[in-house]
Design a protein around this motif. Structure first.
Motif, mmCIF file in Angstrom:
data_model
loop_
_atom_site.group_PDB
_atom_site.id
_atom_site.type_symbol
_atom_site.label_atom_id
_atom_site.label_comp_id
_atom_site.label_asym_id
_atom_site.label_seq_id
_atom_site.Cartn_x
_atom_site.Cartn_y
_atom_site.Cartn_z
ATOM 1 N N LEU A 165 16.290 -17.428 -50.820
ATOM 2 C CA LEU A 165 15.021 -16.980 -50.690
ATOM 3 C C LEU A 165 14.112 -17.037 -51.638
ATOM 4 N N HIS A 166 12.707 -17.538 -51.733
ATOM 5 C CA HIS A 166 11.865 -17.333 -52.811
ATOM 6 C C HIS A 166 10.807 -16.406 -52.318
ATOM 7 N N LEU A 167 9.848 -16.117 -53.071
ATOM 8 C CA LEU A 167 8.847 -15.074 -52.846
ATOM 9 C C LEU A 167 8.076 -15.210 -51.659
ATOM 10 N N GLY A 168 7.820 -16.495 -51.403
ATOM 11 C CA GLY A 168 7.325 -16.731 -50.112
ATOM 12 C C GLY A 168 7.754 -16.119 -48.787
ATOM 13 N N HIS A 169 9.054 -16.245 -48.736
ATOM 14 C CA HIS A 169 9.967 -15.695 -47.809
ATOM 15 C C HIS A 169 9.624 -14.155 -47.772
ATOM 16 N N ILE A 170 9.966 -13.528 -48.877
ATOM 17 C CA ILE A 170 9.645 -12.312 -48.765
ATOM 18 C C ILE A 170 8.464 -11.672 -48.484
ATOM 19 N N ALA A 171 7.425 -12.220 -48.991
ATOM 20 C CA ALA A 171 5.844 -11.720 -48.975
ATOM 21 C C ALA A 171 5.620 -11.757 -47.647
ATOM 22 N N GLY A 172 6.332 -12.481 -46.553
ATOM 23 C CA GLY A 172 5.664 -12.859 -45.283
ATOM 24 C C GLY A 172 6.423 -11.713 -44.375
ATOM 25 N N PRO A 173 7.662 -12.072 -43.433
ATOM 26 C CA PRO A 173 7.936 -11.355 -42.445
ATOM 27 C C PRO A 173 8.969 -10.411 -43.269
ATOM 28 N N PHE A 174 9.533 -10.402 -44.038
ATOM 29 C CA PHE A 174 10.860 -9.438 -44.575
ATOM 30 C C PHE A 174 10.287 -8.319 -45.181
ATOM 31 N N LEU A 175 9.296 -8.183 -46.166
ATOM 32 C CA LEU A 175 8.716 -7.153 -46.692
ATOM 33 C C LEU A 175 8.141 -6.127 -45.372
ATOM 34 N N ALA A 176 7.286 -6.892 -44.633
ATOM 35 C CA ALA A 176 6.680 -6.012 -43.519
ATOM 36 C C ALA A 176 7.377 -5.346 -42.714
ATOM 37 N N ALA A 177 8.472 -6.242 -42.203
ATOM 38 C CA ALA A 177 9.546 -5.490 -41.350
ATOM 39 C C ALA A 177 10.163 -4.440 -41.966
ATOM 40 N N ASP A 178 10.559 -4.469 -43.053
ATOM 41 C CA ASP A 178 11.153 -3.337 -43.883
ATOM 42 C C ASP A 178 10.407 -2.217 -44.229
ATOM 43 N N VAL A 179 9.233 -2.327 -44.227
ATOM 44 C CA VAL A 179 8.093 -1.254 -44.678
ATOM 45 C C VAL A 179 7.842 -0.739 -43.160
ATOM 46 N N HIS A 180 7.506 -1.365 -42.106
ATOM 47 C CA HIS A 180 7.320 -0.811 -41.013
ATOM 48 C C HIS A 180 8.527 0.138 -40.584
ATOM 49 N N THR A 181 9.660 -0.412 -40.773
ATOM 50 C CA THR A 181 11.166 0.224 -40.205
ATOM 51 C C THR A 181 11.206 1.386 -41.193
ATOM 52 N N ARG A 182 11.293 1.653 -42.471
ATOM 53 C CA ARG A 182 11.140 2.720 -43.160
ATOM 54 C C ARG A 182 10.012 3.739 -42.794
ATOM 55 N N TYR A 183 8.884 3.596 -42.593
ATOM 56 C CA TYR A 183 7.763 4.316 -42.154
ATOM 57 C C TYR A 183 8.261 5.034 -40.793
ATOM 58 N N ALA A 184 8.680 4.018 -39.689
ATOM 59 C CA ALA A 184 8.943 4.723 -38.391
ATOM 60 C C ALA A 184 10.201 5.645 -38.435
ATOM 61 N N ARG A 185 10.860 5.254 -39.371
ATOM 62 C CA ARG A 185 12.389 6.212 -39.362
ATOM 63 C C ARG A 185 12.040 7.486 -40.048
ATOM 64 N N ALA A 186 10.876 7.419 -40.905
ATOM 65 C CA ALA A 186 10.478 8.762 -41.548
ATOM 66 C C ALA A 186 9.881 9.781 -40.608
ATOM 67 N N GLN A 187 9.414 8.978 -39.313
ATOM 68 C CA GLN A 187 8.658 9.973 -38.517
ATOM 69 C C GLN A 187 9.554 10.121 -37.387
ATOM 70 N N GLY A 188 10.982 9.756 -37.709
ATOM 71 C CA GLY A 188 12.156 10.095 -36.767
ATOM 72 C C GLY A 188 12.227 9.414 -35.487
ATOM 73 N N ARG A 189 11.684 8.197 -35.640
ATOM 74 C CA ARG A 189 12.135 7.328 -34.524
ATOM 75 C C ARG A 189 13.291 6.399 -34.682
ATOM 76 N N GLU A 190 13.801 5.871 -33.747
ATOM 77 C CA GLU A 190 14.745 5.045 -33.577
ATOM 78 C C GLU A 190 14.386 3.574 -33.730
ATOM 79 N N VAL A 191 14.736 3.007 -34.877
ATOM 80 C CA VAL A 191 14.422 1.410 -35.092
ATOM 81 C C VAL A 191 15.725 0.720 -35.669
ATOM 82 N N LEU A 192 15.774 -0.244 -35.110
ATOM 83 C CA LEU A 192 16.792 -1.403 -35.443
ATOM 84 C C LEU A 192 16.315 -2.397 -36.146
ATOM 85 N N LEU A 193 16.619 -2.882 -37.478
ATOM 86 C CA LEU A 193 16.329 -4.054 -37.916
ATOM 87 C C LEU A 193 17.053 -5.214 -38.138
ATOM 88 N N GLY A 194 16.677 -6.335 -37.696
ATOM 89 C CA GLY A 194 17.791 -7.259 -37.763
ATOM 90 C C GLY A 194 17.165 -8.734 -38.416
#
Length: 515
Positions: free
Chosen positions: A18-47
């Protein structure tokens, strides 16, 4: 009401790291939302995972002089390691095991048994020298829709399905000198046009779940008859199908997305201890799952048209995905990342040199949400230095003067200010208005505000309290800094506190420019 959110980033092809182009697109965004939602007590699955059935595995292996199996094994390990190096916390990581292969055959087989797939004679590029059809990554040429360079499958420029036989100026990617002709073959297709009105109604009802570029492209694609979508290909690389009328054929890799997504969801559920039962359990109608994709714009046809049409073909058995957070291309020095030309920055290599919080912050600040954006080492050093490292270090120094002197009083004014700050971050993290760009801007703005403040004994409690709340709000992006200060308590915290005892804050190490 949805009981869980299923977050999916489509699997990268196992033909390299994976180069930075991959991470800057979908992967970082998915991770950030997942971390935020879990901090709010929500159930989130990331795959996510990797895909080894794409013909680009074969073409890349050919050009590198290795076997496809060797390339897959190396790439799979590299992809997983790169996700970890940038702090992308994946629950379900798919591979090429028998379980996945069996599930794809079962999924497609049920459509076949129900009579939803039809036999069609189609024209495909063909090499008379090798006696092989040239599909997907085996052939390149001009997209018949937008005229941009494309492969014989999908156009990464306009997102449209490219009928292999309609590719303009078609040539073999394995051997550009090899003459290419068109030859007919019988394949199984899904008559996607049959489901066009249902797709239009679904996406009209969920228009808020798409960014403007995707909404425009979807409206255009769904405004006219949709071509038959080939579910099987007359090639040897891929998952073999057991249907006698297309003996020896494989599943079109672009027909795997829904089966792959279900498998990905099942693995994520198992990892997090969520009872699922079957591969598709959390996708069944009424299961209470909101399906959310973070993906590149070039993936919209298989994941938003052909894939959902397959789900509709099951006559109400499954719920359809409702949100698609797309991104455009992330470039390197304003040119497309290119492994073959050595024009690339590998994620793991950069993470070994630069603190990953700085990388995550910079990628968030420059994420290609609505248009192409670009990366450079100089910009990484400059942007993170002026917007994150320098102001944070000054703020940390101010807080650290009060270590051991708490608890310090916190005013109502400060509590209201912290609440407003949290609301601004939430507006960027929630799916309805998700934006890495705005989240990074909010970190910058709030750090600058705190950096300007003169701290005295009278307001030291307010200042330290607001820095703590800023760090909690920034935790989905600044994962290491938050972990170092907050540990397991990096999520949301009570806002109605009268006093606060500050913890020592570490300083950030700057990135180096020009390497």
């Amino acid at each position: 009401m949805n009981t869980r959110t299923v977050v999916i980033s489509p699997a990268p092809t196992a033909n390299g790291d994976l180069h930075l182009g991959h991470i800057a697109g979908p992967f970082l965004a998915a991770d950030v939302h997942t971390r935020y939602a879990r901090a709010q007590g929500r159930e989130v699955l990331l795959g996510t995972g990797f895909q080894d059935t794409s013909t680009f595995v074969v073409t890349t292996a050919h050009h590198r002089g290795v076997t496809p199996a060797e390339l897959v094994a190396t790439s799979a390990a590299q992809i997983e390691a790169s996700l970890a190096a940038l702090g992308i916390g994946v629950d379900g990581y798919t591979g090429d095991d028998d379980r996945f292969t069996k599930w794809v055959v079962d999924f497609v087989g049920r459509l076949h048994s129900a009579g939803k797939l039809e036999l069609r004679t189609m024209k495909f590029p063909y090499s008379e020298r090798t006696g092989e059809f040239l599909l997907d990554g085996f052939a390149a040429g001009g997209c018949p829709e937008c005229l941009a360079e494309s492969c014989a499958g999908l156009c990464e420029s306009c997102g449209a399905l490219v009928a292999a036989g309609e590719l303009l100026g078609v040539r073999s990617t394995l051997d550009p000198e090899d003459p290419v002709v068109l030859r007919e073959a019988d394949v199984l297709v899904l008559p996607v046009e049959r489901y066009r009105e249902q797709l239009r109604a679904h996406f009209a009802a969920n228009a808020a779940g798409m960014r403007p570029h995707m909404a425009q492209a979807m409206a255009q694609m769904l405004s006219r008859p949709l071509p038959d979508f080939p579910v099987t290909y007359p090639i040897s690389w891929g998952i073999k199908v057991p249907f006698p009328e297309v003996a020896g054929q494989v599943v079109n890799p672009n027909a795997e997305p829904m089966a792959w997504s279900m498998h990905c969801t099942a693995l994520a559920a198992e990892q997090r201890g969520v009872a699922a039962g079957t591969e598709d359990a959390l996708w069944l109608a009424g299961a209470g799952s909101e399906i959310v994709y973070f993906l590149g714009f070039d993936n919209i046809y298989p994941f938003a048209i052909a894939g959902p049409a397959m789900l509709l073909a099951f006559d109400g058995q499954y719920d359809l995905p409702t949100r698609y957070l797309t991104n455009e291309f992330y470039e390197l020095d304003h040119r497309k990342f290119s492994t073959s030309r050595g024009h690339v920055v590998w994620s793991r290599e950069l993470a070994a040199e630069v603190p990953r919080d700085l990388i995550r912050f910079h990628l968030a600040a420059t994420s290609p949400e609505h248009q192409r954006t670009s990366f450079s080492r100089d910009a990484l050093a400059r942007v993170t230095g002026t917007r994150l490292v320098e102001p944070w270090n000054r703020v940390a120094d101010k807080v650290n003067r009060w270590i051991g002197l708490g608890p310090l009083a916190v005013s109502e004014r400060s509590r209201r200010g912290a609440a407003r700050m949290a609301e601004r971050f939430a507006a960027s993290y929630e799916l309805a208005g998700f934006s890495l760009n705005r989240a990074a801007e909010t970190i910058t703005d709030q750090l600058a505000r705190l950096d300007r403040r003169e701290v005295t004994g009278a307001d030291a409690g307010d200042f330290c309290f607001e820095v703590d709340r800023l760090l909690r709000a920034a935790a989905p992006i600044l994962v290491d800094l938050a972990a170092a200060v907050l540990g397991e308590d990096a999520g949301a915290a009570p806002a109605d506190v009268d006093s606060f005892t500050p913890a020592a804050l570490p300083r950030l190490r700057p990135a180096e420019a020009g390497r």
